[in-house]
Design a protein around this motif. Sequence first.
Motif, PDB file in Angstrom:
ATOM      1  N   GLN A 141       2.759  -8.658  -2.741  1.00 48.08           N
ATOM      2  CA  GLN A 141       2.430  -7.243  -2.588  1.00 48.08           C
ATOM      3  C   GLN A 141       3.654  -6.422  -2.253  1.00 48.08           C
ATOM      4  O   GLN A 141       3.846  -5.328  -2.782  1.00 48.08           O
ATOM      5  N   GLY A 142       4.477  -6.888  -1.348  1.00 51.48           N
ATOM      6  CA  GLY A 142       5.635  -6.154  -0.905  1.00 51.48           C
ATOM      7  C   GLY A 142       5.308  -5.238   0.260  1.00 51.48           C
ATOM      8  O   GLY A 142       4.148  -4.891   0.509  1.00 51.48           O
ATOM      9  N   GLN A 143       6.349  -4.825   0.960  1.00 54.61           N
ATOM     10  CA  GLN A 143       6.187  -3.966   2.121  1.00 54.61           C
ATOM     11  C   GLN A 143       7.351  -2.992   2.229  1.00 54.61           C
ATOM     12  O   GLN A 143       8.429  -3.215   1.685  1.00 54.61           O
ATOM     13  N   LEU A 144       7.115  -1.900   2.941  1.00 54.49           N
ATOM     14  CA  LEU A 144       8.128  -0.917   3.282  1.00 54.49           C
ATOM     15  C   LEU A 144       8.180  -0.785   4.794  1.00 54.49           C
ATOM     16  O   LEU A 144       7.146  -0.703   5.440  1.00 54.49           O
ATOM     17  N   GLU A 145       9.391  -0.734   5.335  1.00 50.79           N
ATOM     18  CA  GLU A 145       9.565  -0.618   6.771  1.00 50.79           C
ATOM     19  C   GLU A 145      10.554   0.492   7.094  1.00 50.79           C
ATOM     20  O   GLU A 145      11.705   0.438   6.666  1.00 50.79           O
ATOM     21  N   GLU A 146      10.100   1.480   7.855  1.00 48.77           N
ATOM     22  CA  GLU A 146      10.956   2.584   8.262  1.00 48.77           C
ATOM     23  C   GLU A 146      11.600   2.292   9.610  1.00 48.77           C
ATOM     24  O   GLU A 146      11.040   1.582  10.446  1.00 48.77           O
ATOM     25  N   SER A 147      12.765   2.903   9.833  1.00 46.39           N
ATOM     26  CA  SER A 147      13.440   2.815  11.112  1.00 46.39           C
ATOM     27  C   SER A 147      14.312   4.051  11.287  1.00 46.39           C
ATOM     28  O   SER A 147      14.570   4.779  10.332  1.00 46.39           O
ATOM     29  N   GLY A 148      14.763   4.285  12.514  1.00 47.04           N
ATOM     30  CA  GLY A 148      15.700   5.367  12.775  1.00 47.04           C
ATOM     31  C   GLY A 148      15.093   6.642  13.313  1.00 47.04           C
ATOM     32  O   GLY A 148      15.810   7.625  13.513  1.00 47.04           O
TER      33      GLY A 148
ATOM     34  N   ALA B  94      12.689  -1.861   1.536  1.00 46.25           N
ATOM     35  CA  ALA B  94      11.591  -2.308   0.696  1.00 46.25           C
ATOM     36  C   ALA B  94      11.697  -3.798   0.445  1.00 46.25           C
ATOM     37  O   ALA B  94      12.781  -4.321   0.162  1.00 46.25           O
ATOM     38  N   SER B  95      10.586  -4.476   0.543  1.00 44.29           N
ATOM     39  CA  SER B  95      10.552  -5.887   0.185  1.00 44.29           C
ATOM     40  C   SER B  95      10.768  -6.032  -1.313  1.00 44.29           C
ATOM     41  O   SER B  95      10.454  -5.134  -2.095  1.00 44.29           O
ATOM     42  N   THR B  96      11.304  -7.151  -1.698  1.00 46.01           N
ATOM     43  CA  THR B  96      11.495  -7.403  -3.117  1.00 46.01           C
ATOM     44  C   THR B  96      10.152  -7.421  -3.832  1.00 46.01           C
ATOM     45  O   THR B  96       9.139  -7.837  -3.278  1.00 46.01           O
TER      46      THR B  96
ATOM     47  N   PRO C  11       3.770   2.395 -11.193  1.00 40.28           N
ATOM     48  CA  PRO C  11       3.165   2.813 -12.457  1.00 40.28           C
ATOM     49  C   PRO C  11       1.664   2.990 -12.319  1.00 40.28           C
ATOM     50  O   PRO C  11       0.998   2.235 -11.609  1.00 40.28           O
ATOM     51  N   GLY C  12       1.147   3.985 -13.005  1.00 38.21           N
ATOM     52  CA  GLY C  12      -0.274   4.254 -12.958  1.00 38.21           C
ATOM     53  C   GLY C  12      -0.698   5.186 -11.846  1.00 38.21           C
ATOM     54  O   GLY C  12      -1.900   5.428 -11.681  1.00 38.21           O
ATOM     55  N   GLY C  13       0.243   5.697 -11.072  1.00 41.62           N
ATOM     56  CA  GLY C  13      -0.066   6.670 -10.042  1.00 41.62           C
ATOM     57  C   GLY C  13      -0.229   6.112  -8.644  1.00 41.62           C
ATOM     58  O   GLY C  13      -0.373   6.882  -7.692  1.00 41.62           O
ATOM     59  N   GLY C  14      -0.223   4.806  -8.497  1.00 43.82           N
ATOM     60  CA  GLY C  14      -0.331   4.224  -7.179  1.00 43.82           C
ATOM     61  C   GLY C  14       0.993   4.226  -6.441  1.00 43.82           C
ATOM     62  O   GLY C  14       2.017   4.664  -6.957  1.00 43.82           O
ATOM     63  N   ALA C  15       0.978   3.737  -5.215  1.00 45.07           N
ATOM     64  CA  ALA C  15       2.183   3.710  -4.414  1.00 45.07           C
ATOM     65  C   ALA C  15       2.040   2.737  -3.255  1.00 45.07           C
ATOM     66  O   ALA C  15       0.935   2.478  -2.770  1.00 45.07           O
ATOM     67  N   TYR C  16       3.172   2.206  -2.823  1.00 47.16           N
ATOM     68  CA  TYR C  16       3.252   1.490  -1.571  1.00 47.16           C
ATOM     69  C   TYR C  16       3.789   2.441  -0.512  1.00 47.16           C
ATOM     70  O   TYR C  16       4.668   3.263  -0.784  1.00 47.16           O
ATOM     71  N   TRP C  17       3.277   2.315   0.698  1.00 48.51           N
ATOM     72  CA  TRP C  17       3.671   3.178   1.804  1.00 48.51           C
ATOM     73  C   TRP C  17       4.108   2.359   3.005  1.00 48.51           C
ATOM     74  O   TRP C  17       3.540   1.300   3.295  1.00 48.51           O
ATOM     75  N   GLY C  18       5.111   2.863   3.707  1.00 49.83           N
ATOM     76  CA  GLY C  18       5.439   2.304   4.996  1.00 49.83           C
ATOM     77  C   GLY C  18       4.419   2.732   6.034  1.00 49.83           C
ATOM     78  O   GLY C  18       3.542   3.555   5.776  1.00 49.83           O
ATOM     79  N   GLN C  19       4.532   2.176   7.228  1.00 49.29           N
ATOM     80  CA  GLN C  19       3.573   2.488   8.275  1.00 49.29           C
ATOM     81  C   GLN C  19       3.868   3.810   8.980  1.00 49.29           C
ATOM     82  O   GLN C  19       3.026   4.296   9.735  1.00 49.29           O
TER      83      GLN C  19
END
Length: 116
Positions: free
Chosen positions: A1-8, A24-26, A100-108
């Motif tokens: 699935q992959g993940q996004l992690e914000e910091s700072g 972003a995870s690979t 693609p297709g309008g979806g997205a991955y989001w960080g927390q």
Amino acid sequence: QGQLEESGGGSVTAGGSLRLSCRASTGIASAYGMGWYRQAPGKGREFVAHIRRNGETSYADSVKGRFTISSRIRENMVYLQMNSLKVEDTAIYYCKSPQPGGGAYWGQGIQVTVSS
């Protein structure tokens, strides 16, 4: 699935600066690049900045001239340099990877607080 992690994130006084990072995870990178959104209390999630894989950038009018988005694609990193911060910039900031297709991955999300 992959993940996004914000910091700072953090707290600053008006006129100060912060630099947000997102890793972003690979497997979730796409041709649509990466972006930043934010959500302030009582408001929906709004667009802040986006960077395409070719380096082209776009910004919300409210942050133009103050925020800069950049990336290190090979390291799956995207950044948001925020200068001349205003109280109204206070929000939770989210990293986004459009798909693609309008979806997205989001960080927390990560909190940015600007005080007067």
